[in-house]
Motif scaffolding. Structure first.
Motif, PDB file in Angstrom:
ATOM      1  N   HIS A 434      44.553  84.305  21.517  1.00 54.41           N
ATOM      2  CA  HIS A 434      45.629  84.777  22.755  1.00 54.41           C
ATOM      3  C   HIS A 434      45.540  83.837  24.208  1.00 54.41           C
ATOM      4  O   HIS A 434      45.912  83.309  24.353  1.00 54.41           O
ATOM      5  CB  HIS A 434      45.522  85.982  22.008  1.00 54.41           C
ATOM      6  CG  HIS A 434      46.634  86.425  21.372  1.00 54.41           C
ATOM      7  ND1 HIS A 434      47.469  86.143  21.185  1.00 54.41           N
ATOM      8  CD2 HIS A 434      46.198  87.561  19.676  1.00 54.41           C
ATOM      9  CE1 HIS A 434      48.245  86.384  19.462  1.00 54.41           C
ATOM     10  NE2 HIS A 434      47.271  86.982  20.075  1.00 54.41           N
ATOM     11  N   GLN A 435      43.846  84.038  23.573  1.00 52.06           N
ATOM     12  CA  GLN A 435      42.807  83.744  25.231  1.00 52.06           C
ATOM     13  C   GLN A 435      42.984  81.912  24.892  1.00 52.06           C
ATOM     14  O   GLN A 435      43.649  81.901  26.453  1.00 52.06           O
ATOM     15  CB  GLN A 435      41.770  83.953  25.187  1.00 52.06           C
ATOM     16  CG  GLN A 435      41.109  83.603  26.620  1.00 52.06           C
ATOM     17  CD  GLN A 435      39.602  84.267  26.544  1.00 52.06           C
ATOM     18  OE1 GLN A 435      39.087  84.961  25.779  1.00 52.06           O
ATOM     19  NE2 GLN A 435      39.488  84.052  27.822  1.00 52.06           N
ATOM     20  N   ALA A 436      43.594  80.850  23.743  1.00 51.36           N
ATOM     21  CA  ALA A 436      43.535  79.972  24.369  1.00 51.36           C
ATOM     22  C   ALA A 436      44.764  79.496  24.488  1.00 51.36           C
ATOM     23  O   ALA A 436      45.248  78.676  25.800  1.00 51.36           O
ATOM     24  CB  ALA A 436      43.054  79.202  22.912  1.00 51.36           C
ATOM     25  N   ALA A 440      46.285  77.411  27.357  1.00 45.20           N
ATOM     26  CA  ALA A 440      47.073  75.927  27.236  1.00 45.20           C
ATOM     27  C   ALA A 440      48.775  76.255  27.920  1.00 45.20           C
ATOM     28  O   ALA A 440      49.036  75.133  29.300  1.00 45.20           O
ATOM     29  CB  ALA A 440      47.338  76.093  26.067  1.00 45.20           C
ATOM     30  N   ALA A 441      48.812  77.934  27.776  1.00 44.34           N
ATOM     31  CA  ALA A 441      50.230  77.773  29.292  1.00 44.34           C
ATOM     32  C   ALA A 441      50.307  78.300  30.425  1.00 44.34           C
ATOM     33  O   ALA A 441      51.177  77.341  31.262  1.00 44.34           O
ATOM     34  CB  ALA A 441      51.137  79.437  28.608  1.00 44.34           C
ATOM     35  N   TYR A 448      49.082  78.464  38.183  1.00 45.37           N
ATOM     36  CA  TYR A 448      48.244  79.221  38.882  1.00 45.37           C
ATOM     37  C   TYR A 448      47.569  78.537  39.942  1.00 45.37           C
ATOM     38  O   TYR A 448      46.826  79.406  40.807  1.00 45.37           O
ATOM     39  CB  TYR A 448      47.097  77.892  37.712  1.00 45.37           C
ATOM     40  CG  TYR A 448      45.612  78.579  38.063  1.00 45.37           C
ATOM     41  CD1 TYR A 448      45.130  79.333  37.312  1.00 45.37           C
ATOM     42  CD2 TYR A 448      44.853  77.033  38.364  1.00 45.37           C
ATOM     43  CE1 TYR A 448      43.563  78.995  37.191  1.00 45.37           C
ATOM     44  CE2 TYR A 448      43.599  77.133  38.957  1.00 45.37           C
ATOM     45  CZ  TYR A 448      42.626  77.680  38.595  1.00 45.37           C
ATOM     46  OH  TYR A 448      41.499  78.559  38.333  1.00 45.37           O
ATOM     47  N   ARG A 449      48.199  77.024  40.911  1.00 45.48           N
ATOM     48  CA  ARG A 449      48.005  77.300  42.064  1.00 45.48           C
ATOM     49  C   ARG A 449      48.455  78.097  42.836  1.00 45.48           C
ATOM     50  O   ARG A 449      47.861  78.810  44.021  1.00 45.48           O
ATOM     51  CB  ARG A 449      48.740  75.548  42.149  1.00 45.48           C
ATOM     52  CG  ARG A 449      48.070  74.691  41.775  1.00 45.48           C
ATOM     53  CD  ARG A 449      48.115  73.073  41.696  1.00 45.48           C
ATOM     54  NE  ARG A 449      49.367  73.562  42.300  1.00 45.48           N
ATOM     55  CZ  ARG A 449      49.880  72.707  40.972  1.00 45.48           C
ATOM     56  NH1 ARG A 449      48.937  72.134  40.227  1.00 45.48           N
ATOM     57  NH2 ARG A 449      50.928  71.988  41.060  1.00 45.48           N
ATOM     58  N   LEU A 450      49.601  78.456  42.815  1.00 53.32           N
ATOM     59  CA  LEU A 450      50.067  79.800  43.317  1.00 53.32           C
ATOM     60  C   LEU A 450      49.283  81.259  43.468  1.00 53.32           C
ATOM     61  O   LEU A 450      49.183  81.922  44.678  1.00 53.32           O
ATOM     62  CB  LEU A 450      51.546  79.781  43.310  1.00 53.32           C
ATOM     63  CG  LEU A 450      52.924  78.967  42.919  1.00 53.32           C
ATOM     64  CD1 LEU A 450      53.992  79.305  43.173  1.00 53.32           C
ATOM     65  CD2 LEU A 450      52.605  78.414  45.101  1.00 53.32           C
ATOM     66  N   MET A 473      43.350  86.533  32.089  1.00 49.82           N
ATOM     67  CA  MET A 473      43.934  85.880  30.277  1.00 49.82           C
ATOM     68  C   MET A 473      43.254  87.188  29.785  1.00 49.82           C
ATOM     69  O   MET A 473      43.484  86.926  28.337  1.00 49.82           O
ATOM     70  CB  MET A 473      43.288  84.770  30.636  1.00 49.82           C
ATOM     71  CG  MET A 473      44.624  84.218  31.671  1.00 49.82           C
ATOM     72  SD  MET A 473      44.598  82.449  30.998  1.00 49.82           S
ATOM     73  CE  MET A 473      42.854  81.887  31.759  1.00 49.82           C
ATOM     74  N   VAL A 474      42.067  86.940  29.982  1.00 46.42           N
ATOM     75  CA  VAL A 474      40.751  87.667  28.708  1.00 46.42           C
ATOM     76  C   VAL A 474      41.429  89.676  28.113  1.00 46.42           C
ATOM     77  O   VAL A 474      41.428  90.129  27.034  1.00 46.42           O
ATOM     78  CB  VAL A 474      39.275  88.225  29.331  1.00 46.42           C
ATOM     79  CG1 VAL A 474      38.652  89.091  28.132  1.00 46.42           C
ATOM     80  CG2 VAL A 474      38.909  86.709  29.434  1.00 46.42           C
ATOM     81  N   GLY A 475      41.763  89.830  29.150  1.00 49.72           N
ATOM     82  CA  GLY A 475      42.012  91.318  28.876  1.00 49.72           C
ATOM     83  C   GLY A 475      43.553  91.148  28.793  1.00 49.72           C
ATOM     84  O   GLY A 475      43.700  92.223  27.542  1.00 49.72           O
ATOM     85  N   GLN A 476      44.295  90.280  28.944  1.00 48.12           N
ATOM     86  CA  GLN A 476      45.779  90.228  28.139  1.00 48.12           C
ATOM     87  C   GLN A 476      45.675  89.779  26.510  1.00 48.12           C
ATOM     88  O   GLN A 476      46.388  90.197  25.649  1.00 48.12           O
ATOM     89  CB  GLN A 476      46.557  89.504  28.922  1.00 48.12           C
ATOM     90  CG  GLN A 476      47.576  89.383  30.401  1.00 48.12           C
ATOM     91  CD  GLN A 476      48.125  91.122  29.968  1.00 48.12           C
ATOM     92  OE1 GLN A 476      48.783  90.955  28.615  1.00 48.12           O
ATOM     93  NE2 GLN A 476      47.813  91.928  30.830  1.00 48.12           N
TER      94      GLN A 476
END
Length: 516
Positions: A434-436, A440-441, A448-450, A473-476
């Motif tokens: 899921h982290q990968a 990627a998303a 991401y920049r915002l 992201m790791v938590g999700q």
């Protein structure tokens, strides 16, 4: 295959206060043994720090108990035929109490591991012994009540273990997680011996199957060590794990052939010719494996990802134990009127609903959100052990009950070991998957920049902002991995509903064992 000589008439059941006292003592014997299989889990960091070793090395405290206990449980049947149920159970209690004292005064990690090996080895007969004795001291019409008491202690102890272990480690010296067994053990063995010594079962000099015993030690020991160490050793990418797996497989096949053909086997595998015992043990093991995996997964997620302490992670599961304690007496009371297969269905439906509710968890879930599905699970806990033991011991002659309970508990322990290793490995793999996908998303695009710019306005530099995004992201990822496994557990529980109905309807007025 040799068999015991014809048994004399069984002593009459106990009644009144004496029955209540013995039942509580036998239940406490089971409770101590099961409690010690989990009480040290949350205390490993404390023990490791106190003894000056790494946390990785301290896991041998758990492995040592599991390996020796797994080896000794199947020997219960032979020990009880050779020395009698009461003597074997009381001797096991005495030795367990002494081993607990030695664990409490251990002065180094090697000494603690040795004493844990001893503790696990001598505790093998405690659970099947207490089960067999509870069945024998209750009148036939109240055997469901006996199994209800046994089920209640067996299910509540694994939940109480982390709570009690965490509390003792946080507030007292870690040695007290073992020393608390000493006064309880002395009291329990005194009550049991004074009230049950004259109810000893017939004995006979059963030959020792040394080859079968050696093969049993070899394959169980290799399998348990492989399961306990495989995750940290990257499983089959490690030569040691491969060697252990091959050794376990070859020695298991050799043991199976030997036990099926030897005239005096250590483990009586002919019991699996009984359809209800075979299918009931299968469903029992798979259901317990799923239950144990989830008992392990939820606190692990709460502590590593959501910031819960060991004590609070244990308290999340505490209400399910309370519900199980409240439900079990009623389930035992109605067990004689409601078919065991229906009670088993209720248990697996409850498990499936509970696991499915957990698949809706979020990282912002409250304490109550975590607790509610476990309250549903408590209903299943109150009927699961009772119904599965009733099915699996159906039409088993009384003199073969110790062997049957020993094999059933051994299979359940191995299933739990498999579940513990599989669930933690699958959790990490699903989280990485899921982290990968999340990485990627998110990528390096506009969202991401915002996000980084927004965090920058809060005072974080680019590196800190990137670390914060990564942590989210790791938590999700671990959240999604957890919900995946909860959902899979729900489906597995649903499948086991079907498996249960392949058993025969237990004999009328038979209770958990065959007619006397």
């Amino acid at each position: 295959m040799s068999s015991a000589p014809p048994a004399p008439a069984a002593p009459p059941p106990l009644h009144g206060p004496r029955l209540a006292l013995v039942a509580v003592a036998l239940a406490m014997g089971t409770f101590m043994m099961v409690l010690d299989s989990t009480i040290a889990n949350v205390s490993l960091p404390t023990i490791a720090g106190n003894l000056g070793v790494s946390s990785d090395n301290s896991t041998w405290i758990i492995t040592a108990f599991a390996v020796s206990n797994g080896i000794s449980v199947p020997l219960t049947g032979w020990l009880m035929r050779r020395f009698g149920v009461v003597r074997t159970f009381c001797a096991s209690l005495v030795l367990f109490t002494i081993a607990s004292l030695l664990c409490g005064i251990a002065w180094s990690l090697p000494s603690l591991i040795v004493f844990r090996v001893l503790q696990g080895a001598v505790s093998g007969p405690m659970m099947p012994g207490s089960q067999a004795l509870l069945i024998s001291v209750f009148p036939p019409e109240k055997r469901a009540t006996a199994l209800g008491i046994w089920s209640m202690t067996t299910l509540v102890a694994p939940i109480m273990g982390p709570i009690l272990g965490g509390y003792i480690s946080d507030n007292y010296h870690w040695s007290w997680i073992f020393l608390i067994n000493v006064p309880i053990g002395v009291l329990v063995v005194s009550i049991c011996w004074l009230n049950l010594a004259r109810r000893e079962t017939p004995t006979f000099k059963a030959p020792i199957d040394t080859v079968g015993l050696g093969l049993l030690i070899l394959w169980v020991g290799s399998l348990q060590v492989m399961l306990d160490l495989g995750k940290n050793a990257d499983w089959f990418n490690d030569t040691t794990i491969v060697v252990l797996a091959i050794t376990a497989a070859i020695s298991f096949v050799a043991w199976l052939i030997w036990e099926l053909t030897d005239a005096n086997p250590t483990v009586d595998l002919s019991l699996f010719a009984n359809r209800n015992f075979a299918i009931g043990t299968l469903a029992f093991c798979l259901g317990y494996a799923v239950f144990f995996a989830n008992v392990l997964l939820l606190p692990l997620w709460l502590q590593t990802q959501l910031g819960y302490t060991a004590t609070w992670a244990g308290l999340v599961a505490a209400p399910s134990g309370v519900v199980a304690v409240m439900i079990t007496p009623f389930a035992a009371r109605f067990a004689g009127r409601i078919a065991a297969r229906i009670l088993a269905t209720v248990a697996f439906v409850g498990f499936a609903v509970s696991y499915w509710m957990r698949s809706g968890y979020t990282t912002t879930a409250s304490f109550w959100d975590f607790t509610l599905p476990l309250l549903v699970q408590g209903v299943s806990m109150g009927t699961f052990f009772l119904s599965m033991v009733t099915i699996s011991l159906d039409r088993i002659p009384p003199e073969r009950i110790p062997s049957a309970t020993g094999i059933s508990n051994f299979a359940r322990i191995v299933a739990g070991a498999f579940a513990a290793s599989i669930i933690t490995t699958a959790w990490d793999h699903r989280a990485a998957h899921h982290q990968a996908h999340l990485a990627a998303a998110v990528g390096d695009g506009m969202p991401y920049r915002l996000t980084v710019e927004g965090l920058g306005r809060l005072g974080l530099d680019a590196t800190q902002a990137a670390a914060a995004v990564t942590r989210q992201m790791v938590g999700q990822a671990y959240l999604l991995a957890s919900t995946d496994l909860f959902r899979l557990s729900a489906w597995l529980s649903a499948v086991l509903i079907v498996v249960v109905w392949f058993t025969r309807r237990p004999a009328a007025n038979n209770g958990p064992v065959a007619a006397d």
